[in-house]
Design a protein around this motif. Structure first.
Motif, PDB file in Angstrom:
ATOM      1  N   LYS A 140       0.862  -1.181   0.000  1.00 59.61           N
ATOM      2  CA  LYS A 140       0.000   0.000   0.000  1.00 59.61           C
ATOM      3  C   LYS A 140       0.892   1.222   0.000  1.00 59.61           C
ATOM      4  O   LYS A 140       1.887   1.267   0.722  1.00 59.61           O
ATOM      5  N   THR A 141       0.529   2.185  -0.820  1.00 54.64           N
ATOM      6  CA  THR A 141       1.206   3.469  -0.776  1.00 54.64           C
ATOM      7  C   THR A 141       0.196   4.515  -0.345  1.00 54.64           C
ATOM      8  O   THR A 141      -1.006   4.369  -0.560  1.00 54.64           O
ATOM      9  N   VAL A 142       0.696   5.570   0.279  1.00 54.51           N
ATOM     10  CA  VAL A 142      -0.162   6.610   0.814  1.00 54.51           C
ATOM     11  C   VAL A 142       0.349   7.957   0.308  1.00 54.51           C
ATOM     12  O   VAL A 142       1.549   8.236   0.368  1.00 54.51           O
ATOM     13  N   LEU A 143      -0.568   8.797  -0.184  1.00 56.18           N
ATOM     14  CA  LEU A 143      -0.212  10.136  -0.629  1.00 56.18           C
ATOM     15  C   LEU A 143      -0.353  11.114   0.517  1.00 56.18           C
ATOM     16  O   LEU A 143      -1.256  10.993   1.344  1.00 56.18           O
ATOM     17  N   VAL A 144       0.550  12.097   0.549  1.00 52.60           N
ATOM     18  CA  VAL A 144       0.467  13.173   1.536  1.00 52.60           C
ATOM     19  C   VAL A 144       0.307  14.484   0.792  1.00 52.60           C
ATOM     20  O   VAL A 144       0.791  14.646  -0.316  1.00 52.60           O
TER      21      VAL A 144
END
Length: 145
Positions: A140-144
């Protein structure tokens, strides 16, 4: 369906699509792009940070996979003519390394987007070199903002 008119092989263009900067860039080609999939490439140089004993290490392969996801996001935002947000690996659900590629070889990673919701992307990635699968992962990747 591939939304690229032609493959992007210019490293300077690729570096504009991802947040990473030299010497931490682990993708140098965009070979295929759709909303659900990306295929990226990377030629391993002897001076790479993740080369040890003339082989690209497992952390390097993992970073290459993650930067392939970043390249997907970056190209999506490029098409919308908007600046891409920065992201990071939120979780690694599964990863397997079968072999490590040598210096001067090319790795190709296919990332399938399983879902994207509220800045979180679940992907399945497979990396090949010289026609053989050398690594697989689900992350999983998460955007900030």
């Amino acid at each position: 369906m591939n939304l690229l008119e032609k493959e992007i092989l210019d490293r300077q263009i690729i570096e504009k699509l991802i947040p990473q900067k030299n010497p931490f860039v682990m993708v140098d080609k965009l070979l295929f792009f759709s909303n659900e999939k990306i295929v990226s490439g990377f030629t391993i140089s002897r001076g790479n940070l993740f080369v040890q004993d003339s082989f690209f290490t497992a952390p390097g392969l993992l970073e290459h996979m993650a930067q392939s996801v970043a390249l997907h996001t970056g190209y999506q935002y490029f098409l919308k003519q908007e600046p891409a947000p920065t992201g990071y690996i939120g979780a690694i659900k599964h990863i397997e390394f079968y072999s490590l590629p040598p210096v001067d070889s090319e790795v190709t990673t296919t990332v399938n987007i399983l879902y994207e919701i509220m800045g979180v992307t679940l992907v399945r990635a497979e990396t090949t070199s010289a026609g053989s699968v050398i690594a697989r992962s689900e992350m999983k990747t998460v955007l900030v903002d």
